[in-house]
Scaffold this active site. Structure first.
Site, PDB file in Angstrom:
ATOM      1  N   HIS A  16       0.220  -8.477   2.464  1.00  0.00           N
ATOM      2  CA  HIS A  16       0.000  -7.231   1.715  1.00  0.00           C
ATOM      3  C   HIS A  16      -1.433  -7.169   1.194  1.00  0.00           C
ATOM      4  O   HIS A  16      -2.096  -6.133   1.281  1.00  0.00           O
ATOM      5  CB  HIS A  16       0.940  -7.158   0.503  1.00  0.00           C
ATOM      6  CG  HIS A  16       2.405  -7.030   0.818  1.00  0.00           C
ATOM      7  ND1 HIS A  16       3.353  -7.843   0.258  1.00  0.00           N
ATOM      8  CD2 HIS A  16       3.068  -6.171   1.622  1.00  0.00           C
ATOM      9  CE1 HIS A  16       4.550  -7.482   0.692  1.00  0.00           C
ATOM     10  NE2 HIS A  16       4.410  -6.492   1.530  1.00  0.00           N
ATOM     11  N   LYS A  63      18.905  -1.953  -2.315  1.00  0.00           N
ATOM     12  CA  LYS A  63      18.505  -3.364  -2.212  1.00  0.00           C
ATOM     13  C   LYS A  63      18.530  -4.020  -3.583  1.00  0.00           C
ATOM     14  O   LYS A  63      18.141  -3.392  -4.570  1.00  0.00           O
ATOM     15  CB  LYS A  63      17.081  -3.472  -1.666  1.00  0.00           C
ATOM     16  CG  LYS A  63      16.961  -3.308  -0.167  1.00  0.00           C
ATOM     17  CD  LYS A  63      15.566  -3.765   0.283  1.00  0.00           C
ATOM     18  CE  LYS A  63      15.174  -3.208   1.633  1.00  0.00           C
ATOM     19  NZ  LYS A  63      13.746  -3.404   1.909  1.00  0.00           N
ATOM     20  N   ARG A  99       3.091  -5.545  11.833  1.00  0.00           N
ATOM     21  CA  ARG A  99       3.088  -6.964  12.203  1.00  0.00           C
ATOM     22  C   ARG A  99       3.449  -7.186  13.653  1.00  0.00           C
ATOM     23  O   ARG A  99       2.919  -8.070  14.310  1.00  0.00           O
ATOM     24  CB  ARG A  99       4.076  -7.727  11.306  1.00  0.00           C
ATOM     25  CG  ARG A  99       3.565  -7.913   9.918  1.00  0.00           C
ATOM     26  CD  ARG A  99       4.659  -8.268   8.972  1.00  0.00           C
ATOM     27  NE  ARG A  99       5.555  -7.138   8.816  1.00  0.00           N
ATOM     28  CZ  ARG A  99       6.515  -7.073   7.913  1.00  0.00           C
ATOM     29  NH1 ARG A  99       6.734  -8.087   7.115  1.00  0.00           N
ATOM     30  NH2 ARG A  99       7.284  -6.015   7.810  1.00  0.00           N
ATOM     31  N   SER A 132       8.004 -10.533   3.006  1.00  0.00           N
ATOM     32  CA  SER A 132       8.545 -10.883   1.691  1.00  0.00           C
ATOM     33  C   SER A 132       9.931 -11.505   1.832  1.00  0.00           C
ATOM     34  O   SER A 132      10.261 -12.478   1.145  1.00  0.00           O
ATOM     35  CB  SER A 132       8.649  -9.641   0.804  1.00  0.00           C
ATOM     36  OG  SER A 132       7.379  -9.089   0.590  1.00  0.00           O
TER      37      SER A 132
HETATM   38  P1  ADP Z   1       8.989  -2.197   2.990  1.00  0.00           P
HETATM   39  O1  ADP Z   1      10.236  -2.645   2.304  1.00  0.00           O
HETATM   40  O2  ADP Z   1       8.682  -0.739   2.782  1.00  0.00           O
HETATM   41  O3  ADP Z   1       8.838  -2.605   4.419  1.00  0.00           O
HETATM   42  P2  ADP Z   1       7.172  -4.312   2.362  1.00  0.00           P
HETATM   43  O4  ADP Z   1       6.833  -4.750   0.985  1.00  0.00           O
HETATM   44  O5  ADP Z   1       7.983  -5.221   3.196  1.00  0.00           O
HETATM   45  O6  ADP Z   1       7.852  -2.906   2.176  1.00  0.00           O
HETATM   46  O7  ADP Z   1       5.843  -3.936   3.142  1.00  0.00           O
HETATM   47  C1  ADP Z   1       4.925  -2.976   2.665  1.00  0.00           C
HETATM   48  C2  ADP Z   1       3.867  -2.737   3.725  1.00  0.00           C
HETATM   49  O8  ADP Z   1       3.122  -3.917   3.967  1.00  0.00           O
HETATM   50  C3  ADP Z   1       4.434  -2.332   5.075  1.00  0.00           C
HETATM   51  O9  ADP Z   1       3.554  -1.427   5.692  1.00  0.00           O
HETATM   52  C4  ADP Z   1       4.463  -3.611   5.850  1.00  0.00           C
HETATM   53  O10 ADP Z   1       4.411  -3.389   7.238  1.00  0.00           O
HETATM   54  C5  ADP Z   1       3.178  -4.253   5.338  1.00  0.00           C
HETATM   55  N1  ADP Z   1       3.209  -5.702   5.480  1.00  0.00           N
HETATM   56  C6  ADP Z   1       4.133  -6.543   5.014  1.00  0.00           C
HETATM   57  N2  ADP Z   1       3.831  -7.820   5.341  1.00  0.00           N
HETATM   58  C7  ADP Z   1       2.666  -7.764   6.049  1.00  0.00           C
HETATM   59  C8  ADP Z   1       1.829  -8.735   6.693  1.00  0.00           C
HETATM   60  N3  ADP Z   1       2.134 -10.022   6.713  1.00  0.00           N
HETATM   61  N4  ADP Z   1       0.719  -8.290   7.313  1.00  0.00           N
HETATM   62  C9  ADP Z   1       0.430  -6.973   7.322  1.00  0.00           C
HETATM   63  N5  ADP Z   1       1.171  -6.022   6.754  1.00  0.00           N
HETATM   64  C10 ADP Z   1       2.282  -6.401   6.123  1.00  0.00           C
END
Ligand code: ADP
Length: 161
Positions: free
Chosen positions: A18, A42, A91, A129
């Site tokens: 992130h 969730k 990703r 996450s």
């Molecule tokens: P959501 O529950 O909406 O997917 P996340 O917190 O999992 O929210 O992710 C928020 C954003 O960050 C999304 O666009 C996701 O693709 C991006 N993201 C999450 N992990 C990574 C990573 N390791 N590298 C790049 N982008 C990421």
């Protein structure tokens, strides 16, 4: 004109993946509003307040980043903030299928809003996450995958040997 992007997500918790997306987004936009989404379906590990504080702590000297929370529809909310784009990380191809559908829907709801995708760092494509939480819950070391203060918060929830 100030170009504002919204970076929405659960951020439960913030990972280095992130952080990289937000930092790179700052090169493309003047301001980024990180929108911590409230998903009633969730059960999060960290509260909205904890997740927001983690994000702010990761960018201590960056006035161009703001953190807010969001429980309703993203498209009108983004418009109310004056945003021109939604910033999302990709990703893997499997992310793209869902993300493309969301991008089309958000554009349907708000013609002024575009979605900008940034590919993850090559070595961060496996970091999510949910996987970080799973590994931390089992006592695994995730310190290289999250900022130090997030690692401390995870250790407090899941003591490591
Ligand atoms: P959501 O529950 O909406 O997917 P996340 O917190 O999992 O929210 O992710 C928020 C954003 O960050 C999304 O666009 C996701 O693709 C991006 N993201 C999450 N992990 C990574 C990573 N390791 N590298 C790049 N982008 C990421």
């Amino acid at each position: 004109m100030t170009r504002i992007a919204i970076c929405p997500g659960s951020f439960d918790p913030l990972t280095r993946g992130h952080v990289a997306i937000i930092e790179r987004g700052l090169r493309l936009f003047d301001r980024i509003i990180v929108a911590v989404t409230i998903n009633l379906k969730k059960q999060p590990l960290f509260t909205i307040e904890e997740r927001s504080a983690m994000i702010l702590e990761a960018f201590p000297n960056e006035p161009r980043i703001a953190v807010d929370s969001l429980s309703g529809l993203l498209a009108p909310w983004a418009a109310s903030k004056g945003a021109v784009a939604i910033l999302r990380g990709l990703r893997a191809p499997s992310d793209f299928e869902y993300e493309l559908q969301m991008a089309h829907m958000n554009r349907h709801l708000n013609r002024e809003l575009d979605t900008v995708f940034l590919p993850s760092e090559a070595d961060g494509s496996y970091v999510s996450s949910s996987l970080v939480k799973e590994v931390a819950a089992l006592g695994g070391d995730v310190s290289a995958l999250v900022p130090p203060h997030v690692d401390i918060a995870l250790r407090a929830r899941f003591p490591r040997p």
